[in-house]
Write an enzyme that holds these catalytic residues in place. Structure first.
Site, PDB file in Angstrom:
ATOM      1  N   HIS A 122      48.033  51.318  41.096  1.00 32.48           N
ATOM      2  CA  HIS A 122      49.405  50.814  41.321  1.00 32.48           C
ATOM      3  C   HIS A 122      50.435  51.478  40.398  1.00 32.48           C
ATOM      4  CE1 HIS A 122      48.033  47.852  44.118  1.00 32.48           C
ATOM      5  NE2 HIS A 122      47.330  47.178  43.234  1.00 32.48           N
ATOM      6  N   ASP A 159      40.163  50.144  47.736  1.00 34.98           N
ATOM      7  CA  ASP A 159      40.611  48.891  47.125  1.00 34.98           C
ATOM      8  C   ASP A 159      41.369  48.089  48.195  1.00 34.98           C
ATOM      9  OD1 ASP A 159      41.296  47.780  44.054  1.00 34.98           O
ATOM     10  OD2 ASP A 159      42.809  47.227  45.556  1.00 34.98           O
ATOM     11  N   HIS A 161      44.023  46.508  47.983  1.00 36.36           N
ATOM     12  CA  HIS A 161      45.470  46.694  47.866  1.00 36.36           C
ATOM     13  C   HIS A 161      45.852  48.156  48.144  1.00 36.36           C
ATOM     14  CE1 HIS A 161      44.498  43.280  45.113  1.00 36.36           C
ATOM     15  NE2 HIS A 161      45.541  42.755  45.730  1.00 36.36           N
ATOM     16  N   ASP A 246      37.686  44.590  45.586  1.00 35.48           N
ATOM     17  CA  ASP A 246      38.332  43.306  45.864  1.00 35.48           C
ATOM     18  C   ASP A 246      38.525  43.036  47.359  1.00 35.48           C
ATOM     19  OD1 ASP A 246      40.116  45.402  45.889  1.00 35.48           O
ATOM     20  OD2 ASP A 246      41.514  44.531  44.443  1.00 35.48           O
TER      21      ASP A 246
HETATM   22 ZN   LIG Z   1      43.100  45.721  44.295  1.00 39.45          ZN
END
Ligand SMILES: [Zn+2]
Length: 333
Positions: A122, A159, A161, A246
């Site tokens: 991120h 991931d 996200h 995740d």
């Molecule tokens: Zn994540």
């Protein structure tokens, strides 16, 4: 022997009580790997990233801000607090990813894993966010391109996200093919299918959003029918995986339904693709917040990467069909 990079500084980045991205993640996965004899992998100490490696991706102001906020245990935002140990941890997390690609380019070992924290995908050029301080995988990819003679790097981000940091850093670059499978709409809100990169990098961002509840069939289909064929045409010199865990069904943060064994399947797909392309493959740890699911999934990934074997054929899911419709302008899918 495949190589695993770790460092004790990963335990000294203290995010405070109740934060999902915590030192126990590393303890849990190292305890599990210890129990399994590290699956025969060689452990190495992750070095610090050099200033030059960090500044090839991040602004000088950002690097200084990480150091300064760590010294006074400040925070970039509510999600992204620092402690005195955060600076060293962040240096080793980025440095471990760089050492991983150096190892993969040294001509010996073709497989590796950098199991450090904080995670990175991120973090943007001048912005820490979402538990991430430096963009570890981007720093490693840049290092491979600038310092190790790689011409093209393929990054697969599984991931749950969107890897907004990696995506933003390489948005205009045709040197990096970035494929991200992520729950959407979801944090951080970026990564629609229509975001294909820009300028000279148009077509080199493969954003593959999936709805909450998506499982192995969807992830495997997007790898087999979108990411892999694009990567074959891209002909990378190196494959990196932003390995977040995740999207596991037990994860308290993500809303997808992968099983522990699903990560083995994704890893088999990655290994088969890397073998076909004749390139090394390295995994850089990102998220994964259920301790048992994280530990088991990392082990399943390492085991499948090392063992190889044919991945199961995946049906062409409607989401893969939709992605091929948009990305078919750039790649034969
Ligand atoms: Zn994540």
């Amino acid at each position: 022997m495949p190589v695993y990079f770790r460092h004790s500084s990963s335990l000294e980045h203290d995010t405070g009580y109740g934060h999902p991205e915590r030192a126990e993640r590393i303890r849990a996965l190292e305890t599990e790997l210890d129990r399994r004899g590290w699956l025969g992998w060689e452990r190495r100490e992750a070095p610090r990233a050099s200033e030059e490696q960090l500044l090839a991706v991040h602004s000088r102001e950002h690097v200084a801000a990480v150091r300064e906020l760590s010294a006074r245990a400040g925070a970039f935002d509510l999600d992204t607090p620092l402690s005195e140990g955060s600076w060293e941890a962040a240096l080793h997390a980025a440095g471990g990813a760089c050492a991983l690609v150096e190892t993969l380019f040294a001509g010996g070992e073709r497989l590796g894993f950098a199991g450090l924290r904080p995670p990175g995908h991120h973090a943007e050029r001048a912005q820490a966010m979402g538990f991430c301080l430096f963009s570890n995988v981007a720093v490693a990819a840049r290092h491979a391109l600038d310092g190790l003679g790689a011409g093209r790097v393929f990054i697969l981000d599984w991931d749950v996200h969107h890897g907004n940091g990696t995506n933003a850093i390489f948005r205009e670059s045709p040197e990096v093919l970035f494929a991200s499978i992520h729950q959407y709409p979801f944090y951080p809100g970026t990564g629609p299918l229509a975001d294909v990169g820009s300028g000279a990098g148009e077509g080199f961002s493969l954003n593959l959003p999936v709805p909450g509840g998506s499982g192995e069939d969807v992830f495997a289909s997007l790898v087999e029918h979108v990411a892999a064929p694009a990567a074959r045409q891209f002909r990378p010199d190196l494959m990196l995986i932003s390995g977040g865990f995740d999207a596991h069904r037990d994860d308290p943060v993500g809303g997808c339904t992968l099983e522990t064994s699903s990560y083995g399947e994704l890893a088999r797909q990655a290994r088969a693709l890397a073998d076909e392309l004749g390139v090394p493959v390295g995994v850089v740890l990102e998220g994964g917040y259920d301790l048992d699911a994280l530990a088991g999934s990392v082990a399943a990934t390492m085991e499948a990467l090392a063992d190889g074997g044919a991945p199961r054929p995946a049906d062409r899911h409607p989401l893969a069909e939709a992605a091929a419709g948009t990305l078919g302008r750039y790649w034969e899918l």
